[in-house]
Design a protein around this motif. Sequence first.
Motif, PDB file in Angstrom:
ATOM      1  N   LEU A   3      49.394 139.991  32.626  1.00 26.85           N
ATOM      2  CA  LEU A   3      50.037 139.235  31.551  1.00 26.85           C
ATOM      3  C   LEU A   3      50.138 140.104  30.303  1.00 26.85           C
ATOM      4  N   THR A  71      57.144 133.176  28.758  1.00 24.16           N
ATOM      5  CA  THR A  71      56.774 131.807  28.405  1.00 24.16           C
ATOM      6  C   THR A  71      56.444 131.762  26.919  1.00 24.16           C
ATOM      7  N   ALA A  92      46.837 130.545  36.808  1.00 30.39           N
ATOM      8  CA  ALA A  92      47.955 131.374  37.287  1.00 30.39           C
ATOM      9  C   ALA A  92      47.486 132.619  38.030  1.00 30.39           C
ATOM     10  N   LEU A 176      55.580 131.068  34.073  1.00 27.86           N
ATOM     11  CA  LEU A 176      54.212 130.567  34.155  1.00 27.86           C
ATOM     12  C   LEU A 176      54.172 129.061  33.947  1.00 27.86           C
TER      13      LEU A 176
END
Length: 456
Positions: A3, A71, A92, A176
């Motif tokens: 991420l 996101t 996630a 996500l």
Amino acid sequence: MQLVWFRDDLRVHDHPALFAAAQRGEPVVALYIASPQQWQLHDCGPRKAQWHYANVQALREALAGLGIPLTVWRCEHFDDIPARLGALCNEAGIGAVHCHHGLGVNERALEQKLADQLPVPLHRYADANLVDYSAITTGQGGLYQVFTPFARRCRQWMAPPQPLPAPEPQAAQPPLQADDAWSETVDLLWPAGEQAAARTLARFCQQRLSAYHDDRDWPAKAGTSALSPYFAAGVLSPRQAAHALSQQADGEGAQSWLNELLWREFYRYLLYHHARLSRHDALFPAKEARWEANDEWLRRWQQGRTGFPLVDAGMRQLNATGWMHNRVRMLCASFLVKDLHIDWRLGEAYFMQQLVDGDLASNNGGWQWAAGCGADAAPYFRSFSPYRQSERFDPDGDYIRQWVPELAEVPARQLHKGGPFLLAPDYPAPMVDHKAQTARFTAQFKQQMEETRHAS
């Protein structure tokens, strides 16, 4: 899955955190977190929020072209972020979070909380700066406090700028989560996104750079780079700018612009080493003047109703567009602190509330420079004369007339005299006597320094 957390670095090229995440060989996803109430506490105004929103949307498109979904969350305060981000990592299957170091006190505190509380590692990287702020020291191992030796050291230390490429496209990943509701009415003078920034940079290098040394101080000319909003949102990195500059023929214009890039690095270097500057502390508190409170004078300065044409033109440009020419920024700052004797922090806050290109380090550094309590600051006895500045840098009055229409019919020679010479009934008389006020500031400051010296 890796991420990447975007903040003031809204680009895909020359992005160390994104590039490093992509090198892990796992799918990459991205997150941007809007914190409007936190921004307001930092004096971030609606224009900068609009600018970020527009560039976040451009970033979404650029990332989508690489198969990376973005996101967008809305967390009003930084305190809301750690628990929510931790839950996302668990849900996630995030293996690590990547971001760039923040410079402000609150940004650093948030990163530390995340490092302590996230269930996965938080990898932090230096952004694509021109120099390593932790490595630049004086010959005695101390920190630089004056720009010229800092810039000289940087020029010696800097390697040829090599911006990182965007990561290779990956198989498209699903988002996500659904975005939170966050939008701003976008009505800005600058087109958003990396492609727009690249076009602006190329146009500047091709059309304006050679004359930059001569034209940059003239507010009526299109002589500046017009890139400051892109730098402020991280849409363009200083390394990309320096790389473009290195491709041009060397000359006074190129050296002058590199100097301006290094001024930005200098103020970020100071904030990196003195995080308290982000809380409006003077770098040298002993050099603070004894400020006077005057709400009416502050309002007139904010509104561009001081009776000094170039000051008023600058403040009205700021209020109308969210941007002001740098030469006029210095004048308006000097006027607030040395003519009106008002605390520089009030000017710093007002600029940040209005500016599209509001940058914590540069804005704070510029205001402390004007007030005489920061690094490489203008000495207490130096002040900008509004009339001399307009005579030198707006001799025909074009800039003044553009932003102060009440003076449209006043001959230029009278604009630079002011007072009763203006003969414009709708324009206010000068609110103070410039020479008397600056002389009083100098005398008071000198007395204060003498008292401090004797007390110690």
